[in-house]
Design a protein around this motif. Structure first.
Motif, PDB file in Angstrom:
ATOM      1  N   PHE A 122       0.831  -1.202   0.000  1.00  0.00           N
ATOM      2  CA  PHE A 122       0.000   0.000   0.000  1.00  0.00           C
ATOM      3  C   PHE A 122       0.872   1.261   0.000  1.00  0.00           C
ATOM      4  N   PRO A 123       0.753   2.079  -1.039  1.00  0.00           N
ATOM      5  CA  PRO A 123       1.600   3.281  -1.123  1.00  0.00           C
ATOM      6  C   PRO A 123       1.257   4.300  -0.033  1.00  0.00           C
ATOM      7  N   VAL A 124       2.286   4.884   0.529  1.00  0.00           N
ATOM      8  CA  VAL A 124       2.111   5.909   1.551  1.00  0.00           C
ATOM      9  C   VAL A 124       3.208   6.951   1.388  1.00  0.00           C
ATOM     10  N   THR A 125       2.891   8.197   1.698  1.00  0.00           N
ATOM     11  CA  THR A 125       3.877   9.273   1.624  1.00  0.00           C
ATOM     12  C   THR A 125       4.062   9.893   3.002  1.00  0.00           C
ATOM     13  N   ARG A 126       5.276   9.957   3.444  1.00  0.00           N
ATOM     14  CA  ARG A 126       5.616  10.656   4.685  1.00  0.00           C
ATOM     15  C   ARG A 126       6.167  12.037   4.328  1.00  0.00           C
ATOM     16  N   TRP A 127       6.058  12.978   5.265  1.00  0.00           N
ATOM     17  CA  TRP A 127       6.439  14.358   4.980  1.00  0.00           C
ATOM     18  C   TRP A 127       7.370  14.911   6.065  1.00  0.00           C
ATOM     19  N   PRO A 128       8.577  14.373   6.187  1.00  0.00           N
ATOM     20  CA  PRO A 128       9.519  14.899   7.178  1.00  0.00           C
ATOM     21  C   PRO A 128      10.013  16.300   6.801  1.00  0.00           C
ATOM     22  N   ALA A 129      10.528  17.008   7.804  1.00  0.00           N
ATOM     23  CA  ALA A 129      11.043  18.356   7.569  1.00  0.00           C
ATOM     24  C   ALA A 129      12.329  18.299   6.750  1.00  0.00           C
ATOM     25  N   LYS A 130      12.453  19.204   5.809  1.00  0.00           N
ATOM     26  CA  LYS A 130      13.679  19.348   5.021  1.00  0.00           C
ATOM     27  C   LYS A 130      14.409  20.629   5.414  1.00  0.00           C
ATOM     28  N   ASP A 131      13.639  21.678   5.648  1.00  0.00           N
ATOM     29  CA  ASP A 131      14.184  22.954   6.114  1.00  0.00           C
ATOM     30  C   ASP A 131      13.238  23.465   7.207  1.00  0.00           C
ATOM     31  N   ALA A 132      13.643  23.306   8.458  1.00  0.00           N
ATOM     32  CA  ALA A 132      12.755  23.588   9.595  1.00  0.00           C
ATOM     33  C   ALA A 132      12.912  25.002  10.152  1.00  0.00           C
ATOM     34  N   ARG A 133      13.577  25.869   9.430  1.00  0.00           N
ATOM     35  CA  ARG A 133      13.839  27.206   9.979  1.00  0.00           C
ATOM     36  C   ARG A 133      12.558  28.013  10.200  1.00  0.00           C
ATOM     37  N   HIS A 134      11.660  27.994   9.225  1.00  0.00           N
ATOM     38  CA  HIS A 134      10.423  28.755   9.395  1.00  0.00           C
ATOM     39  C   HIS A 134       9.591  28.177  10.532  1.00  0.00           C
ATOM     40  N   GLU A 135       9.473  26.867  10.566  1.00  0.00           N
ATOM     41  CA  GLU A 135       8.698  26.229  11.635  1.00  0.00           C
ATOM     42  C   GLU A 135       9.288  26.572  12.999  1.00  0.00           C
ATOM     43  N   ALA A 136      10.613  26.627  13.100  1.00  0.00           N
ATOM     44  CA  ALA A 136      11.271  26.972  14.361  1.00  0.00           C
ATOM     45  C   ALA A 136      10.872  28.376  14.814  1.00  0.00           C
ATOM     46  N   GLU A 137      10.751  29.293  13.863  1.00  0.00           N
ATOM     47  CA  GLU A 137      10.325  30.658  14.189  1.00  0.00           C
ATOM     48  C   GLU A 137       8.889  30.666  14.713  1.00  0.00           C
ATOM     49  N   VAL A 138       8.029  29.875  14.064  1.00  0.00           N
ATOM     50  CA  VAL A 138       6.631  29.796  14.495  1.00  0.00           C
ATOM     51  C   VAL A 138       6.548  29.203  15.897  1.00  0.00           C
ATOM     52  N   ARG A 139       7.305  28.136  16.141  1.00  0.00           N
ATOM     53  CA  ARG A 139       7.302  27.494  17.459  1.00  0.00           C
ATOM     54  C   ARG A 139       7.834  28.446  18.539  1.00  0.00           C
TER      55      ARG A 139
END
Length: 226
Positions: A122-139
């Motif tokens: 069963f095909p599945v796609t995961r979405w790990p962070a590649k560039d987390a800089r923006h998310e770090a600012e939001v957090r």
């Protein structure tokens, strides 16, 4: 970045690329973020007493372009829905929305699309962070508000309200010692005067839609099992 984009980054684990919460909450929260964004832009509103549509129903104010394809798509969906209950529109607003936002974040190099197969079938796609800089600012903004008590700007408050409605604040701010205090602070912000009444109402409508969907799903499951 859209509020929905920031929200989705927070709702996906950076390492595993899996969502930290399930449906209907995740998809309806994205729909709620769309409704909030369009309300903040003056494109739609939720009617108050004395408006030309019934109080608590959707008003469409301006259908001109927002300059964002995803937002424009949702605005077009709402264009003929004036007078309807916003909570009844969450399913339509959320249709294919997660896929659109994930794909755009991947195109920008913020997430990575890792394709795999479960059990080799069963095909599945995961979405790990590649560039987390923006998310770090939001957090960082979230932590300043929730842990240090600073006053949130409108967009940060909207994110906190959405996360609180989903009951996932401790899953997003994972290093807090007192999780009850964290949830309490988030709830206080969600219920405070952080934005216009219509914007806060959009969060409530999203939460009502989630509750209704869960009740329907539970009822269907009980019927199937009887």
């Amino acid at each position: 970045m859209l509020i929905a984009e920031d929200l989705l980054l927070l709702l996906y684990d950076d390492e595993s690329g899996k969502p930290i919460t399930g449906n209907p909450g995740l998809d309806y929260s994205l729909a709620g973020a769309m409704l909030i964004e369009l309300t903040l832009l003056g494109k739609v509103d939720i009617a108050g007493a004395g408006d030309h549509v019934k109080e608590g129903r959707l008003k469409v104010l301006d259908t001109s372009t927002t300059g964002d394809v995803i937002l424009d798509d949702r605005l077009a969906m709402l264009a003929g829905k004036a007078g309807q209950k916003p909570k009844n529109l969450m399913g339509k607003l959320s249709k294919k929305l997660r896929d659109q936002v994930l794909a755009r974040l991947a195109e920008r190099g913020i997430l990575q699309a890792d394709k795999d197969k479960v059990l080799g079938l069963f095909p599945v796609t995961r979405w790990p962070a590649k560039d987390a800089r923006h998310e770090a600012e939001v957090r960082s903004k979230l932590e300043n508000v929730l842990k240090l008590g600073t006053q949130p700007d409108e967009r940060t408050a909207a994110l906190i309200a959405l996360l609180s409605a989903l009951n996932v604040v401790p899953k997003v701010i994972t290093d807090a010692v007192d999780k009850k205090a964290l949830k309490r602070r988030a709830k206080e912000i969600a219920e405070s005067e952080w934005a216009a009444e219509a914007v806060r109402k959009a969060v409530q409508e999203m939460q009502s839609a989630i509750t209704a969907a869960i009740v329907v799903s539970s009822s269907a499951g009980a019927t199937a099992g009887s």
